[in-house]
Design an enzyme around this catalytic site. Structure first.
Site, PDB file in Angstrom:
ATOM      1  CD1 TRP A  18       0.202   0.429   3.411  1.00  0.00           C
ATOM      2  CD2 TRP A  18      -0.311  -1.713   3.039  1.00  0.00           C
ATOM      3  NE1 TRP A  18       0.644  -0.297   4.483  1.00  0.00           N
ATOM      4  CE2 TRP A  18       0.328  -1.608   4.296  1.00  0.00           C
ATOM      5  CE3 TRP A  18      -0.727  -2.968   2.594  1.00  0.00           C
ATOM      6  CZ2 TRP A  18       0.559  -2.721   5.102  1.00  0.00           C
ATOM      7  CZ3 TRP A  18      -0.497  -4.070   3.400  1.00  0.00           C
ATOM      8  CH2 TRP A  18       0.136  -3.943   4.629  1.00  0.00           C
ATOM      9  NE  ARG A  19       4.486   2.057   4.766  1.00  0.00           N
ATOM     10  CZ  ARG A  19       5.295   1.847   5.801  1.00  0.00           C
ATOM     11  NH1 ARG A  19       6.578   1.608   5.585  1.00  0.00           N
ATOM     12  NH2 ARG A  19       4.827   1.882   7.027  1.00  0.00           N
TER      13      ARG A  19
ATOM     14  CD  GLU B 153      -2.981   2.706   8.714  1.00  0.00           C
ATOM     15  OE1 GLU B 153      -3.243   2.204   9.812  1.00  0.00           O
ATOM     16  OE2 GLU B 153      -1.821   2.876   8.314  1.00  0.00           O
TER      17      GLU B 153
ATOM     18  CE1 TYR C 257     -11.223  -7.938  17.177  1.00  0.00           C
ATOM     19  CE2 TYR C 257      -9.565  -8.877  15.722  1.00  0.00           C
ATOM     20  CZ  TYR C 257     -10.026  -8.593  16.988  1.00  0.00           C
ATOM     21  OH  TYR C 257      -9.280  -8.975  18.064  1.00  0.00           O
TER      22      TYR C 257
ATOM     23  CE1 TYR D  85      -2.263   5.315  13.274  1.00  0.00           C
ATOM     24  CE2 TYR D  85      -3.916   3.788  12.396  1.00  0.00           C
ATOM     25  CZ  TYR D  85      -2.596   4.225  12.482  1.00  0.00           C
ATOM     26  OH  TYR D  85      -1.626   3.586  11.759  1.00  0.00           O
TER      27      TYR D  85
ATOM     28  CG  ASP E 289      -0.912   3.061  16.055  1.00  0.00           C
ATOM     29  OD1 ASP E 289       0.091   3.623  16.541  1.00  0.00           O
ATOM     30  OD2 ASP E 289      -0.836   2.080  15.296  1.00  0.00           O
TER      31      ASP E 289
ATOM     32  CB  CYS F 259      17.646   1.424  23.158  1.00  0.00           C
ATOM     33  SG  CYS F 259      16.084   1.276  24.036  1.00  0.00           S
TER      34      CYS F 259
ATOM     35  CB  CYS G  50      14.600   8.034  24.019  1.00  0.00           C
ATOM     36  SG  CYS G  50      13.530   6.896  24.896  1.00  0.00           S
TER      37      CYS G  50
HETATM   38 FE1  SF4 Z   1      14.649   2.768  22.988  1.00  0.00          FE
HETATM   39 FE2  SF4 Z   1      13.550   5.129  23.323  1.00  0.00          FE
HETATM   40 FE3  SF4 Z   1      14.235   4.334  20.894  1.00  0.00          FE
HETATM   41 FE4  SF4 Z   1      12.189   3.237  22.094  1.00  0.00          FE
HETATM   42  S1  SF4 Z   1      12.337   5.350  21.459  1.00  0.00           S
HETATM   43  S2  SF4 Z   1      13.800   2.137  21.027  1.00  0.00           S
HETATM   44  S3  SF4 Z   1      12.855   3.205  24.229  1.00  0.00           S
HETATM   45  S4  SF4 Z   1      15.611   4.708  22.593  1.00  0.00           S
END
Ligand code: SF4
Length: 352
Positions: free
Chosen positions: A20-21, A33, A78, A116, A134, A194, A203
């Protein structure tokens, strides 16, 4: 580097290649969606491809027979979503000259389209700077902002405002899709990865080492299990099926007659009672031909299917339904719930 630049740079290299992209098309965004609600991407891809090759635009969709749509949707679950898509297509043809509306106000008036989905359609299909937030985006932003409980109204508002503040001016659709991909590939529910995250520098949860604990997990409620019995009523080489009503759970799908076993009732007694109420048939219950477990969103069923024979047909029933007598070879001409397909699979294994 800004949040938006870091995210889009990563998206250009690592974003998912999804059907769909392939082109900016508000209709594709809408259908994908809706299909993706509570459903995995890999499950949706073949459904989306089949759907769009058969119904490439709103106009063809609006003209479609609902049973044909239901057959294409069969197994995706659904089923209310399928009904809403059809109703929405008809409204678009009637009120918007076959073109997807391009305002939040108009889109959110349509059946099955909330904030959304409207945000996704407007940003991806119309390049408008509208957030699409979402549960996945909520989770990412809760970690970015260190919000422990994003379900609180004030926290939700804060998250939406933050997405709105960061959304790319030039590429709002890609920005929203990049967040969707980040939630799916990197910042997952369980263990966020991360080390490879493009927005790690932004973050707060990562900076505090709390990425695994934020947002706070909500304990899933235990869902009840219903014991259900159904009958495969034979006459010659054909068996009886009936269509469910046009509204409610599994609406308009075909099924075996039967129902929920009441406390203290045997499977056989329930089956005879339900078949008499639903079909007006007196039956002789034969051998068990299958048993399956199936989970719906709010309950699970333990369903047993018996082979039955018609003894007598009563003249009247309270709520007559559309019915058919079909052979095993004709199953694929009708849309059935997934639990019935699991039973068909057991029957076919038994017969081979
Ligand atoms: Fe990690 Fe934050 Fe990135 Fe999520 S947004 S993967 S918690 S660094």
């Amino acid at each position: 580097m800004s949040f938006s630049k870091s995210l889009l740079g990563w998206y250009d290299k690592c974003g998912r290649d999804l059907p769909w992209r392939k082109q900016e098309n508000a209709y594709y965004t809408w259908i994908s969606e809706i299909m993706l609600q509570q459903t995995q991407v890999n499950t949706v891809i073949p459904y989306f491809n089949r759907w769009c090759s058969r119904f490439p635009d709103v106009e063809t969709l609006a003209k479609a027979d609902y049973d044909v749509l239901l057959k294409l949707w069969e197994g995706l679950g659904y089923y209310r979503r399928c009904r809403n898509i059809h109703e929405t297509a008809k409204i678009i043809v009637r009120n918007y000259a076959d073109t997807m509306p391009d305002t939040l106000e108009d889109l959110t008036k349509l059946p099955g389209i909330g904030d959304y989905t409207a945000g996704a359609i407007l940003s991806i299909g119309f390049n408008k700077k509208i957030p699409a937030v979402d549960a996945n985006v909520m989770r990412i932003m809760a970690r970015i902002l260190m919000v422990k409980d994003p379900s609180k109204v004030k926290n939700k508002k804060r998250i939406i405002t933050e997405v709105q503040r960061n959304i790319s001016e030039e590429r709002p659709g890609d920005f929203n899709q990049a967040l969707m991909d980040l939630g799916s590939i990197v910042c997952k529910t369980g263990k966020p990865n991360c080390k490879i995250c493009p927005v790690q520098n932004h973050c707060s949860a990562f900076a505090s080492g709390l990425q695994d604990a934020v947002p706070r997990r909500i304990k899933k409620k235990k869902v009840p299990i219903k014991t259900v019995v159904a009958g495969m009523i034979w006459e010659g080489d054909k068996f009886y099926i009936q269509k469910r009503g046009p509204s409610g759970h599994l609406s308009s799908l075909w099924e075996f007659p039967g129902g929920k076993v009441e406390p203290g009732e045997s499977l056989e007694t329930t089956l005879k009672r339900e078949v008499m109420e639903e079909c007006g048939f007196k039956i002789r219950v034969g051998k068990m031909v299958g048993n399956v477990n199936h989970a719906y969103s709010h309950f699970k069923i333990d369903m047993t299917l018996f082979s039955c024979h018609l003894e007598k047909q009563k003249a009247e029933i309270r709520e007559p339904r559309e019915t058919e007598w079909i052979t095993l070879d004709e199953i694929n001409n009708y849309a059935f719930p997934k639990a019935n397909h699991k039973l068909f699979y057991q029957i076919s294994r038994e017969n081979n």
